[in-house]
Design a protein around this motif. Structure first.
Motif, PDB file in Angstrom:
ATOM      1  N   ALA A   1      18.792  12.661 -27.508  1.00  0.00           N
ATOM      2  CA  ALA A   1      18.544  11.370 -26.957  1.00  0.00           C
ATOM      3  C   ALA A   1      19.678  10.365 -27.062  1.00  0.00           C
ATOM      4  N   ALA A   2      20.152  10.250 -28.218  1.00  0.00           N
ATOM      5  CA  ALA A   2      21.190   9.645 -28.406  1.00  0.00           C
ATOM      6  C   ALA A   2      22.539   9.721 -27.848  1.00  0.00           C
ATOM      7  N   ALA A   3      22.601  11.212 -27.744  1.00  0.00           N
ATOM      8  CA  ALA A   3      23.710  11.691 -26.747  1.00  0.00           C
ATOM      9  C   ALA A   3      23.274  11.291 -25.342  1.00  0.00           C
TER      10      ALA A   3
ATOM     11  N   TYR B   1      24.953   7.673 -20.947  1.00  0.00           N
ATOM     12  CA  TYR B   1      24.750   6.686 -19.730  1.00  0.00           C
ATOM     13  C   TYR B   1      25.349   5.599 -19.954  1.00  0.00           C
ATOM     14  N   GLN B   2      25.801   5.190 -21.195  1.00  0.00           N
ATOM     15  CA  GLN B   2      26.540   3.966 -21.252  1.00  0.00           C
ATOM     16  C   GLN B   2      28.161   4.171 -21.092  1.00  0.00           C
ATOM     17  N   MET B   3      28.507   5.268 -21.399  1.00  0.00           N
ATOM     18  CA  MET B   3      29.891   5.703 -20.806  1.00  0.00           C
ATOM     19  C   MET B   3      29.989   5.554 -19.234  1.00  0.00           C
TER      20      MET B   3
ATOM     21  N   ALA C   1      30.031   2.027 -18.304  1.00  0.00           N
ATOM     22  CA  ALA C   1      31.300   1.447 -18.668  1.00  0.00           C
ATOM     23  C   ALA C   1      32.307   1.949 -17.552  1.00  0.00           C
ATOM     24  N   ASP C   2      32.278   3.182 -17.433  1.00  0.00           N
ATOM     25  CA  ASP C   2      33.158   3.828 -16.383  1.00  0.00           C
ATOM     26  C   ASP C   2      33.028   2.995 -15.031  1.00  0.00           C
ATOM     27  N   LEU C   3      31.842   2.635 -14.533  1.00  0.00           N
ATOM     28  CA  LEU C   3      31.408   1.885 -12.964  1.00  0.00           C
ATOM     29  C   LEU C   3      32.022   0.572 -13.344  1.00  0.00           C
TER      30      LEU C   3
END
Length: 408
Positions: free
Chosen positions: A230-232, A237-239, A242-244
């Motif tokens: 789940a952490a991965a 999702y956060q990456m 950040a890319d968006l």
């Protein structure tokens, strides 16, 4: 008629190995099972699983040699374990339901700590049993789903212990009434059922994570640590966010750059009009088209001049061919004139100043006498050249110092 020996096979093997070590074939022959050595080998494997015997390969044939690893009473199941210390082996009565003596599950359950003690992970179990970690993990997962052992989450790899002791069926009479609301003792069957239900739910969660499409979660096992998975997923999702955000910032910077270019070109921001700029661009396009037409005309002239050059080159080649043919005719006439002069008589005949001998693969040689030249030609013909030619050298003239030519 002899009475049938009902001594257990394990006891027979233990009694024989108490005196020393031997191979499986030697053990089978010694205990009277030489006709059925497979039964002895099967029982030896079960005793190895229970940790009662050990073996290693020896000799040139690499045969397995067995010896006892525990006292004879333990191997022969002829002892009463003391209450405080744990027995060296676990009987089928002590094993959980569904675990049979001599199986991989029994081997694992033998090394598991008691319920309430510090759990051990799959790597420690593999080290204690001498088995591969992959085999231990698959067997542990099956035992957890069947409610045959307990799995504990320790923040890292899962830890495992034995099942909790069964709750007493009778309640003492001197129970404190105020403790009536306390939680009853844990029931092993209920805990196993709850553990199995939790494992099924975790398996469904793992299935959802595998279908997320992320590279790190596509091979997620049902028994893996879902917290790290789940952490991965959260990190991915956060990456993505950040890319968006980075793409949004880049688009904003591009829009700002376009606005700056419009200001430099004096573009009306309200109407977007840029008529003068477009007129200038059209004018430049016309100039470029005019230059392109001139270039095309020059290309046509160059092609025409190239054709003239090719024609002149062909004429020059024809003239060279004609000159070469004329030169050959002149040489032939000179040779005929020389041949005719050599046939003249009297004062009109040329006098040979020497003789030249020419033979294949040999240098040219000159002689002053005709006989010597003829002998040299015959020697060359006989010594491998095949033929020898003799030519008369007729003087025509000579060049003297000062670049002056004097006829002979």
């Amino acid at each position: 008629m002899n009475a049938r020996d009902n001594t257990p096979l394990r006891t027979l093997i233990a009694d024989y190995l108490a005196a020393g070590e031997d191979t499986a074939a030697g053990i089978a022959k010694a205990i009277g099972k030489g006709d059925t050595p497979s039964m002895v080998i099967k029982e030896l494997n079960a005793m190895r699983t229970d940790g009662q015997v050990e073996c290693e390969q020896r000799g040139k044939k690499k045969e397995l040699v067995y010896w006892l690893a525990v006292p004879l009473a333990v191997a022969a199941d002829d002892y009463e374990p003391e209450p405080p210390p744990a027995p060296a082996t676990i009987s089928e009565v002590m094993l959980p339901p569904g675990v049979r003596h001599g199986t991989r599950a029994a081997q694992i359950y033998r090394v598991l700590p008691l319920y309430g003690a510090e759990p051990i992970d799959a790597r420690a179990i593999a080290t204690a049993t001498g088995c591969a970690k992959a085999l231990i993990e698959s067997a542990l997962w099956a035992m957890v789903k069947a409610g045959q052992c307990m799995r504990h989450s320790t923040g890292g790899p899962y830890g495992y212990t034995r099942l909790p002791p069964a709750s007493p069926e009778t309640v003492p009479q001197n129970v404190n009434p105020e403790a009536a609301d306390e939680m009853p003792p844990a029931d092993a069957s209920l805990l196993a059922l709850a553990n199995r239900e939790l494992s099924d739910r975790l398996a469904r969660v793992a299935h959802v994570l595998r279908g997320s499409g992320l590279e790190g979660l596509k091979d997620l096992d049902d028994g893996a640590d879902l917290q790290s998975a789940a952490a991965a997923l959260t990190g991915a999702y956060q990456m993505a966010l950040a890319d968006l955000q980075a793409r949004t910032d880049s688009l904003s910077a591009a829009c700002s750059a376009l606005g700056a270019i419009g200001d430099r070109l004096d573009v009306d921001s309200g109407t977007g009009g840029c008529g003068p700029i477009l007129d200038a661009i059209d004018l430049k396009d016309e100039e470029v088209a005019d230059l392109q037409h001139k270039i095309n005309m020059q290309d046509a002239e160059l092609f025409k001049q190239a054709g003239v050059v090719v024609d002149l080159r062909n004429q020059l080649g024809a003239e060279r061919t004609a000159r070469q043919a004329l030169q050959e005719q002149i040489d032939e006439l000179q040779r005929e004139a020389m041949r005719g002069a050599s046939l003249l008589s009297g004062d009109d005949r040329y006098t040979a100043a020497g003789y030249l001998v020419r033979a294949p693969k040999r240098p040219l040689r000159t002689f002053s006498r005709a006989e010597s030249a003829q002998a040299a030609a015959l020697a060359a013909a006989r010594n491998g050249s095949g033929r020898g030619e003799v030519f008369a050298l007729v003087p025509v003239g000579k060049a003297v110092r000062g670049a002056e030519w004097r006829p002979s």
